[in-house]
Scaffold this motif. Structure first.
Motif, PDB file in Angstrom:
ATOM      1  N   LEU A 213       0.830  -1.202   0.000  1.00  0.00           N
ATOM      2  CA  LEU A 213       0.000   0.000   0.000  1.00  0.00           C
ATOM      3  C   LEU A 213       0.865   1.252   0.000  1.00  0.00           C
ATOM      4  O   LEU A 213       0.582   2.214  -0.721  1.00  0.00           O
ATOM      5  CB  LEU A 213      -0.923  -0.007   1.222  1.00  0.00           C
ATOM      6  CG  LEU A 213      -1.980   1.102   1.279  1.00  0.00           C
ATOM      7  CD1 LEU A 213      -2.903   1.011   0.076  1.00  0.00           C
ATOM      8  CD2 LEU A 213      -2.766   1.004   2.575  1.00  0.00           C
TER       9      LEU A 213
ATOM     10  N   TYR B  54       0.930   4.029  -3.011  1.00  0.00           N
ATOM     11  CA  TYR B  54       0.657   5.425  -2.711  1.00  0.00           C
ATOM     12  C   TYR B  54       1.822   6.320  -3.133  1.00  0.00           C
ATOM     13  O   TYR B  54       1.627   7.374  -3.745  1.00  0.00           O
ATOM     14  CB  TYR B  54       0.381   5.604  -1.216  1.00  0.00           C
ATOM     15  CG  TYR B  54       0.325   7.050  -0.786  1.00  0.00           C
ATOM     16  CD1 TYR B  54      -0.761   7.848  -1.117  1.00  0.00           C
ATOM     17  CD2 TYR B  54       1.377   7.620  -0.065  1.00  0.00           C
ATOM     18  CE1 TYR B  54      -0.808   9.180  -0.742  1.00  0.00           C
ATOM     19  CE2 TYR B  54       1.336   8.942   0.308  1.00  0.00           C
ATOM     20  CZ  TYR B  54       0.239   9.721  -0.022  1.00  0.00           C
ATOM     21  OH  TYR B  54       0.206  11.035   0.338  1.00  0.00           O
TER      22      TYR B  54
ATOM     23  N   ALA C  71      -8.163   3.841   2.066  1.00  0.00           N
ATOM     24  CA  ALA C  71      -8.303   3.917   0.606  1.00  0.00           C
ATOM     25  C   ALA C  71      -8.952   5.233   0.186  1.00  0.00           C
ATOM     26  O   ALA C  71      -8.533   5.870  -0.791  1.00  0.00           O
ATOM     27  CB  ALA C  71      -9.123   2.736   0.104  1.00  0.00           C
TER      28      ALA C  71
END
Length: 220
Positions: free
Chosen positions: A6, A10, A92
């Motif tokens: 993640l 990002y 998210a």
């Protein structure tokens, strides 16, 4: 620790997406000059950093008003994957909003800069002279009317149809169209002839002695 996948995703979005959007929108309004790969990457990374930081500051201000709408960044950093797993939708949504705002700011900034006239601010610019005279300095409600004199004395009058944007020296072309497309062959003493049959007149840059450009009202 923040989950590696993640965090990588990002970081990639935050580092690339806003800068790419800024370049794409900028290049729609004017052609880009040739740059080295290092310089292009640097421009993308720097602009992305600016818009990403601005986006984070905007979200930070909103999070003070509605803290439940956004991730708790200190908790996410301290608790890592546990916090992310328990607040997956919130993470998210926050990441998506941040990247979306950054990309939107990049597009808006590029659009505003593209609308500014370069004639008074930067008369000397690393861009095609043809593009500047035929397109960039032309008002939106006008069309470029051109007189081209060729090396053999031929003169061509007409509206600009297309021209090669890249500054390739003599290896580029310009085409003219009507209404009013006129050709004068054999020098100034001969009679100009209105071209009623042929739609376009294409000229190689290597054959052009000079161009005279006027911006006239568009005609159908």
């Amino acid at each position: 620790m923040i989950p590696e996948s993640l965090a990588t995703f990002y970081a990639l979005l935050a580092l690339v997406a806003p800068g790419l959007m800024f370049q794409v929108v900028s290049e729609r309004s004017r052609p880009s000059s040739e740059q080295s790969a290092f310089r292009e990457v640097s421009v993308v990374a720097t602009s992305s950093l600016i818009f990403t930081t601005t986006s984070v500051l905007i979200l930070g201000a909103f999070s003070r008003i509605r803290p439940s709408w956004f991730v708790d960044l200190p908790k996410w950093v301290s608790d890592g994957s546990v916090y992310a797993s328990n607040n997956l939708w919130l993470v998210a949504k926050s990441v998506g909003l941040e990247v979306g705002i950054a990309v939107g700011l990049a597009a808006l900034a590029a659009w505003i800069l593209g609308k500014r006239s370069t004639a008074s601010k930067a008369p000397i610019a690393k861009t095609s002279v043809w593009y500047q005279a035929l397109k960039a300095d032309k008002p939106e409600d006008k069309a470029s009317w051109v007189l081209a004199e060729l090396l053999d004395g031929t003169r061509v009058w007409g509206y600009v149809h297309y021209f090669t944007i890249e500054d390739c020296g003599n290896d580029r072309d310009i085409s003219f169209k009507g209404p009013g497309l006129t050709v004068q062959r054999g020098g100034k003493k001969s009679r100009p002839v209105r071209e009623d049959y042929y739609k376009y007149f294409v000229v190689s840059a290597g054959q052009v002695r000079f161009l005279k450009v006027a911006h006239e009202k568009k005609k159908s």
